[in-house]
Design an enzyme around this catalytic site. Sequence first.
Site, mmCIF file in Angstrom:
data_model
loop_
_atom_site.group_PDB
_atom_site.id
_atom_site.type_symbol
_atom_site.label_atom_id
_atom_site.label_comp_id
_atom_site.label_asym_id
_atom_site.label_seq_id
_atom_site.Cartn_x
_atom_site.Cartn_y
_atom_site.Cartn_z
ATOM 1 N N LYS A 40 41.597 -10.265 93.894
ATOM 2 C CA LYS A 40 42.864 -10.795 93.370
ATOM 3 C C LYS A 40 43.975 -9.775 93.583
ATOM 4 O O LYS A 40 45.095 -10.133 93.944
ATOM 5 C CB LYS A 40 42.707 -11.127 91.878
ATOM 6 C CG LYS A 40 41.865 -12.378 91.647
ATOM 7 C CD LYS A 40 41.420 -12.515 90.199
ATOM 8 C CE LYS A 40 40.419 -13.655 90.047
ATOM 9 N NZ LYS A 40 39.771 -13.704 88.739
ATOM 10 N N GLN A 48 39.364 -10.664 82.794
ATOM 11 C CA GLN A 48 38.147 -11.079 83.499
ATOM 12 C C GLN A 48 37.008 -11.341 82.509
ATOM 13 O O GLN A 48 36.700 -10.496 81.659
ATOM 14 C CB GLN A 48 37.751 -9.987 84.516
ATOM 15 C CG GLN A 48 36.572 -10.315 85.386
ATOM 16 C CD GLN A 48 36.838 -11.462 86.375
ATOM 17 O OE1 GLN A 48 37.926 -11.608 86.892
ATOM 18 N NE2 GLN A 48 35.837 -12.285 86.610
ATOM 19 N N ASP A 57 45.590 -18.009 84.010
ATOM 20 C CA ASP A 57 44.240 -18.546 84.209
ATOM 21 C C ASP A 57 44.115 -19.943 83.594
ATOM 22 O O ASP A 57 43.132 -20.647 83.840
ATOM 23 C CB ASP A 57 43.199 -17.624 83.539
ATOM 24 C CG ASP A 57 42.439 -16.789 84.561
ATOM 25 O OD1 ASP A 57 42.396 -17.189 85.742
ATOM 26 O OD2 ASP A 57 41.875 -15.751 84.166
#
Length: 293
Positions: free
Chosen positions: A53, A97, A120
């Site tokens: 990313k 994450q 997200d």
Amino acid sequence: MAMRLDGKAVSAHFKGQIAEEVAELTASGKRPPHLAAILVGDDGGSRTYIEAKDRACKEVGFSSTILYFNADISQDELLREVQKINENSEIDGLIVQLPLPSHIDENLITQTIFPKKDVDGFHDINMGKLTKGDYSGYVSATPLGITMLLKYYDIETSGKHAVVIGRSNIVGRPMSILLSDSSETGNATVTLCHSRTKNLIEICRTADIVVAAIGKPYFVTPEMIKPGAIVIDVGTTRIDDDTREHGWRLAGDVDFKLVEPLASMITPVPGGVGPMTITALLNNTLKAYKQYA
Ligand code: NAP
């Protein structure tokens, strides 16, 4: 033989568009969009994703920050770090994450991220908006990336029977909502399957579109596929492979070799959904920047 849906190439196409937009912004004196990521612990897979990313951000001209924390960071300390980013006006998007260590409440962390920075799309407000067909928030990157892929290849979903296998909050469930919504890549009749589903093989065999998000290598076999179906493989499981430099390779949820001759279109693993997920995350970050920076 199925046509391969090339997530890598499609992702490069969308990244090119994003990079152009960022170049225009910076040429006019504005700062570029900025994505921050938090990684707790040293899980190899998580690190690989976060670093991919980070590279993608740099490719399109975004600023990118990764904050690494030891696995023993306390929940309160992590909450404070999230708050700091929430309040930093130079950061547009934040991802944490997952999974987090077991002493940390993942839901609490996810719900602490400001919805406007939750690129997200895991915050209840963004999930809630999605369920109402309100796209002013952020859609989880993997299902969003899949819809971008469907759109790019002009895949008709309206009136089709789509079977989604897997009901996780980050992939299967939002995917089923998107496919059933009255939108360009929706209007499908959706069946959402999971581990308690009976007659999974028969149900899948009636599908025009199969989205496999299970996490079990080669789970989807030819007997589950109607000839001519479109098969989207989300699965990415590391399996041992001595022939590879790292001693592993990524396996999808679909038995690609056997299903490819039957399907009309199929995503490979790697190079299918994975790159689209990252590009969708960049899209969400650019959207956050445009809405709030
Ligand atoms: P998850 O949270 O573990 O969910 C898996 C789902 O599969 C669950 O809903 C589970 O059902 C269902 N399932 C398990 N066994 C089943 C069976 N025998 N029959 C039918 N359904 C079954 O996984 P996830 O986070 O959605 O991820 C799924 C896969 O996608 C993983 O391999 C992950 O690494 C990969 N992934 C890839 C990307 C990408 O960018 N390519 C992004 C995200 C995830 P229950 O709910 O009943 O347990």
